[in-house]
Design a protein around this motif. Structure first.
Motif, short mmCIF file in Angstrom:
data_model
loop_
_atom_site.label_atom_id
_atom_site.label_comp_id
_atom_site.label_asym_id
_atom_site.label_seq_id
_atom_site.Cartn_x
_atom_site.Cartn_y
_atom_site.Cartn_z
N VAL A 14 -5.66 6.01 4.97
CA VAL A 14 -7.09 5.69 5.00
C VAL A 14 -7.33 4.49 5.90
CG1 VAL A 14 -9.09 5.00 3.64
CG2 VAL A 14 -7.47 6.65 2.70
N ARG A 15 -6.47 3.48 5.80
CA ARG A 15 -6.62 2.29 6.66
C ARG A 15 -6.55 2.69 8.13
NH1 ARG A 15 -2.96 -3.05 5.87
NH2 ARG A 15 -4.58 -3.47 4.32
N HIS B 136 -0.93 7.05 1.09
CA HIS B 136 -2.33 7.49 1.20
C HIS B 136 -3.23 6.33 1.59
CE1 HIS B 136 -6.00 9.73 0.45
NE2 HIS B 136 -6.43 8.73 -0.29
N SER B 137 -3.04 5.18 0.98
CA SER B 137 -3.86 4.02 1.31
C SER B 137 -3.65 3.59 2.76
CB SER B 137 -3.54 2.86 0.36
OG SER B 137 -3.78 3.21 -0.98
N GLN B 138 -2.41 3.69 3.24
CA GLN B 138 -2.14 3.38 4.65
C GLN B 138 -2.86 4.38 5.55
OE1 GLN B 138 -0.82 0.77 5.82
NE2 GLN B 138 1.05 0.13 4.78
N GLU C 53 -12.49 6.20 -6.59
CA GLU C 53 -11.76 5.49 -7.63
C GLU C 53 -11.09 6.44 -8.62
OE1 GLU C 53 -15.26 3.51 -8.74
OE2 GLU C 53 -14.70 1.61 -7.85
N LEU D 19 0.83 -1.20 0.00
CA LEU D 19 0.00 0.00 0.00
C LEU D 19 0.87 1.25 0.00
CD1 LEU D 19 -2.65 -1.01 2.70
CD2 LEU D 19 -2.94 -1.07 0.23
N ASP D 20 0.42 2.28 -0.72
CA ASP D 20 1.14 3.54 -0.69
C ASP D 20 0.75 4.31 0.58
OD1 ASP D 20 -1.38 4.62 -1.17
OD2 ASP D 20 -0.99 5.09 -3.26
N ARG E 42 -10.20 12.20 -5.97
CA ARG E 42 -9.92 11.64 -4.64
C ARG E 42 -9.35 12.71 -3.72
NH1 ARG E 42 -5.94 7.10 -5.38
NH2 ARG E 42 -7.76 6.09 -6.31
N SER F 186 -6.83 13.50 -1.44
CA SER F 186 -5.55 12.87 -1.12
C SER F 186 -4.47 13.85 -0.68
CB SER F 186 -5.04 12.06 -2.33
OG SER F 186 -4.90 12.89 -3.46
N LEU G 155 -11.33 7.48 -0.72
CA LEU G 155 -11.21 6.20 -1.44
C LEU G 155 -11.77 6.28 -2.86
CD1 LEU G 155 -12.31 3.80 1.44
CD2 LEU G 155 -10.05 3.91 0.40
#
Length: 844
Positions: A209-210, A205-207, A247, A202-203, A252, A254, A245
């Motif tokens: 959000v998690r 940004h994805s981390q 698509e 995960l990049d 997005r 970010s 999130l």
């Protein structure tokens, strides 16, 4: 993605053993003593140590195979840029050092990093042990966004920002705020340039959000203890997470600064002490750029501009598909046609209302229900899918009727009486093959409230059946909605002379797969006099055939309204500017700003009073040319209102515009903000899936060609002494539409360029030979990246083979094209694989 060199297991065991406690390391002349083992990973181990005066540090020993040559020093240079960020653990020492292993007595060389020791808990342990609050979540957003912004500003990504590499510090005993905690990102050893691919799953940004989802879930586990304001805030947080999130990478949320601003505004709104009726305001003019986040219909109505050029066309009697760039206001238009919105707007004159809409958000109500179904399973469950779809719309209709029944003017304005309600109630029960048990409807529960509960039960039953792959004994038919709307028109006075609209928002293939759309089209294409379907979707997002392989006759069944195309085709630029100005002024007023669009952005005036193209061409001999002013902002827009609002947000931030300001933001400041945002949009093309890098290369070459020909071509003679600059932002293909199938696999790239609205597909025109010409125009938000024109005088005129050349080898094609247009026998020597941005800095 290649695997990273790992630390030998035997060596790792020895480095991790207690025998290493007390070991002394010399790192660039400073002595450190190891005290406590902290942890081990695949590439290294970490100890807590101290220097000669007892200050604590985290000391990490990594396998040197991670670094070729002196590459770890390059990493040090990068990480040291972040030393002033309070939310990233400081790097204090580094170097290659020898270590004698305690058991094997072997001597190994390791790369050593000495960083600030963070006293606290990992985010993983913190969320597991602490009863976190919405206030803790907000503080976390502030800290983590500060760290991410610092990294991005310096062109870096952490590359391994999991929940054990984020620390929440213990409260400082020497602070007056005993509860104060600080978010710290640790373990910067994996950090790399933002231009390089990540090595993890995960990049950053994805981390992020998690982690925010984990925070949100931890709070919701104890939601019964939350106060009303906290519940409001968490409701807004949920919507923000959905936006993060998105698509569409260009839509997005970010950017770390934007994320923090949005969370701040959500918190301000949620904890507002203003009376309910005065909450129809904005914290900033840029709140709620996405209509999905506006729960209050009154606020939606105040934000909506009736100067919207395509609003009246959408309201019309025909089935339509409203498509266009993300953020062009499709949802806003649909919600303004919704009867529930009209009921909430105080000044609605229902005697003048000729159409009433019932609204369904496909992204929130249908996507999660159907997206996972295979084509085979969907065909077997066709009846259940249609049944569930019918029930969703029935629920919206009954909910709306309940609002009517609760109004004091329900009978005088809407003709709603106890008799009408009782008869409708009986009709719906019969349609659902249900009979009311004597005790089913509790005393005091209205028939409509009971119907809502009943529909919820039927929906749950239908969805359970779909999940289990089982068929129901009874389902509603594809003609159910026609029978329902026909009943309303005949038996409820208010609907007698009204056009009933069923509004399906975001009915796109990425929300509702093609095989599901084919099934639902049995209902949607069922032409009825009692109602009409209107769809909103992304470009090319609607499957126009049904499960019986019938096709919608576009001239009879579906009229497409492309917002980008409608905007470009406005007969007068003044109309576009008036629309943009009205949208901005409504937001400025609701945010209580003194200034208005005209006073803050001013008129667009290029040097010498010339057009943008002429001014750019003569720029080296005259004054600098800046993108600025309302007319320029209107020209930059391609119907994508959210992009326009983002642009103004950047301008306001760059100039620190305040509520009291009424003076114009300087043109050079507007220009910088516009170019910065344009570059962000341009760079994000790379991240589109599929074909992101292919599309990025096409836009790069196209933009370079547009700029080069504008500056170097002598111009286009129009008769007499008139010579226009060579302005090119459009492609024309002199072939019939069906001939485009000859481009084969490259058609997938062209389809994505149009679907993502990177290029806007225009209506076919006539070629010089009298045949049809397919036309595509670059979305104008990308033009400032290359400092080129926003209008066109000449197109890229191509045949099919030339189009294939452009799509497959864009940079090579543009070399040939430029040489041909400039009448040169040799190709330009410029390396088009490193196309620069154009700005004042690169031109001087």
């Amino acid at each position: 993605m290649g695997s990273q060199p790992k630390l030998d297991e035997q060596v790792k065991d020895e480095l991790s053993s207690q025998a290493m406690s007390g070991y002394e390391l010399n790192v660039r002349g400073v002595q450190y003593i190891l005290h406590d083992f902290l942890g081990a990973g695949e590439t290294g181990i970490t100890w807590k140590g101290s220097n000669d005066v007892g200050e604590p540090f985290a000391i990490k020993l990594c396998t040197p195979n991670l670094y070729s040559g002196g590459s770890f020093l390059q990493e040090v240079v990068q990480v040291r840029k972040l030393r002033d960020c309070p939310n990233i653990a400081r790097l204090e020492g580094w170097g290659k050092i020898p270590v004698n292993l305690p058991s094997s007595k072997q001597r190994h060389t390791f790369v050593c990093f000495v960083t600030e020791f963070v006293d606290g808990e990992t985010l993983h342990d913190y969320l597991r042990k602490t009863a976190v609050t919405p206030q803790d979540l907000h503080a976390f957003v502030w800290g983590i966004c500060e760290a991410l912004h610092s990294m991005q500003f310096n062109g870096l990504q952490h590359n391994d920002m999991h929940n054990r590499n984020i620390m929440i510090t213990a409260a400082r005993r020497d602070s007056l705020n005993e509860e104060a905690r600080v978010v710290k990102v640790i373990d910067t050893g994996s950090m790399r340039s933002s231009s390089k691919p990540i090595t993890g799953d995960l990049d950053d940004h994805s981390q992020l959000v998690r982690h925010l989802v984990s925070f949100y879930n931890a709070i919701m586990r104890r939601q019964s203890r939350l106060i009303l304001e906290e519940k409001r805030y968490l409701s807004e947080v949920r919507q923000l997470l959905v936006t993060m999130l998105d698509e569409d990478v260009q839509r997005r949320l970010s950017d770390p600064r934007r994320i923090r601003e949005e969370f701040d505004q959500a918190r301000t709104r949620s904890y507002s002490t203003e009376p309910r009726e005065t909450r129809l305001r904005l914290v900033t003019p840029f709140d709620y750029i996405s209509a999905e986040h506006i729960a209050n219909d009154k606020l939606l109505a105040k934000l909506f501009s009736k100067k919207c050029p395509w609003y009246e066309s959408v309201k019309g009697p025909d089935p339509i598909c409203l498509d266009g760039p993300r953020g062009c206001g499709k949802s806003t238009v649909f919600r303004m046609l919704r009867l529930r919105t009209l009921l909430d707007v105080d000044k609605t004159d229902f005697n003048k209302v000729s159409e009433v809409g019932f609204y369904l958000s496909c992204s929130s109500e249908l996507r999660s229900r159907f997206a996972y179904l295979s084509e085979t399973m969907a065909q077997r469950l066709q009846g259940e899918i249609i049944h569930y779809f019918n029930l969703q719309i029935l629920k919206e209709i009954v909910n709306t009727l309940r609002l009517i029944a609760e109004r004091q003017d329900c009978e005088t304005t809407f003709g709603w009486s106890a008799t009408v309600e009782r008869e409708l109630y009986g009709f719906i029960l019969r349609q659902l093959n249900r009979e009311e048990a004597v005790s089913a409807r509790l005393n005091g529960v209205s028939r409509l409230e009971y119907l809502i509960d009943l529909v919820d039960q039927e929906m749950a039953k239908a969805y359970r059946s779909i999940l289990q792959g089982l068929n129901l004994d009874r389902t509603t038919s594809p003609s159910f909605l026609a029978e329902l709307t026909g009943y309303l028109q005949c038996n409820v006075p208010f609907f007698n002379r009204k056009r009933i609209l069923i509004l399906l928002d975001d009915y796109s293939l990425h929300r509702i797969p093609a095989h599901i759309q084919k099934i639902l089209n049995l209902v949607i294409w069922d032409r009825q006099s009692s109602h009409v379907f209107k769809l909103s979707a992304e470009v090319q997002g609607v499957e126009k055939s049904d499960i019986l392989q019938g096709a919608a006759e576009e001239s009879r069944e579906l009229i497409e309204i492309n917002v980008g195309l409608e905007y470009l085709n406005l007969s007068q630029r003044k109309k576009a500017q008036e629309f943009i100005e009205d949208v901005l002024n409504r937001r400025l007023k609701l945010a209580r700003y003194r200034g208005r669009a005209q006073t803050l952005l001013g008129n667009t005036q290029y040097p010498g009073g010339k057009s943008l193209g002429i001014a750019l061409k003569a720029e080296k001999q005259t004054k600098p040319v800046y993108y600025h002013g309302l007319a320029c902002l209107s020209d930059l827009c391609t119907g994508d209102i959210s992009t326009m609002l983002d642009t103004v947000r950047h301008i306001f931030r760059e100039s620190n515009v305040t509520r009291s300001q009424i003076s114009v933001v300087p043109p050079h400041t507007q220009h910088k903000a516009i170019q910065d945002l344009s570059r962000q949009f341009y760079e994000r093309i790379n991240d589109f899936v599929p074909h992101g890098k292919d599309m990025y290369a096409i836009v790069s070459a196209f933009g370079y060609t547009s700029r080069t020909l504008l500056m170097e071509h002598p111009g286009v003679r129009r008769g007499g002494d008139r010579v226009d600059p060579y302005e090119i932002i459009r492609i024309e293909v002199d072939e019939a539409p069906e001939d485009l199938e000859r481009i084969g696999e490259l058609a997938a790239i062209l389809k994505q360029l149009l679907r993502r609205s990177i290029f806007i597909q225009l209506r076919p025109g006539r070629s010089r030979r009298g045949g049809l010409t397919w036309r595509f125009q670059l979305r104008r938000v990308y033009c400032p990246t290359f400092k080129t024109t926003l209008t066109h005088s000449e197109p890229f005129r191509l045949n099919i083979e030339e189009l294939k050349f452009l799509l497959s080898r864009p940079r090579d094609f543009c070399k040939v094209y430029i040489a041909r247009r400039l009448g040169k026998k040799t190709l330009p020597k410029v390396d088009l694989y490193t196309i620069p941005f154009w700005s004042e800095e690169t031109e001087t």
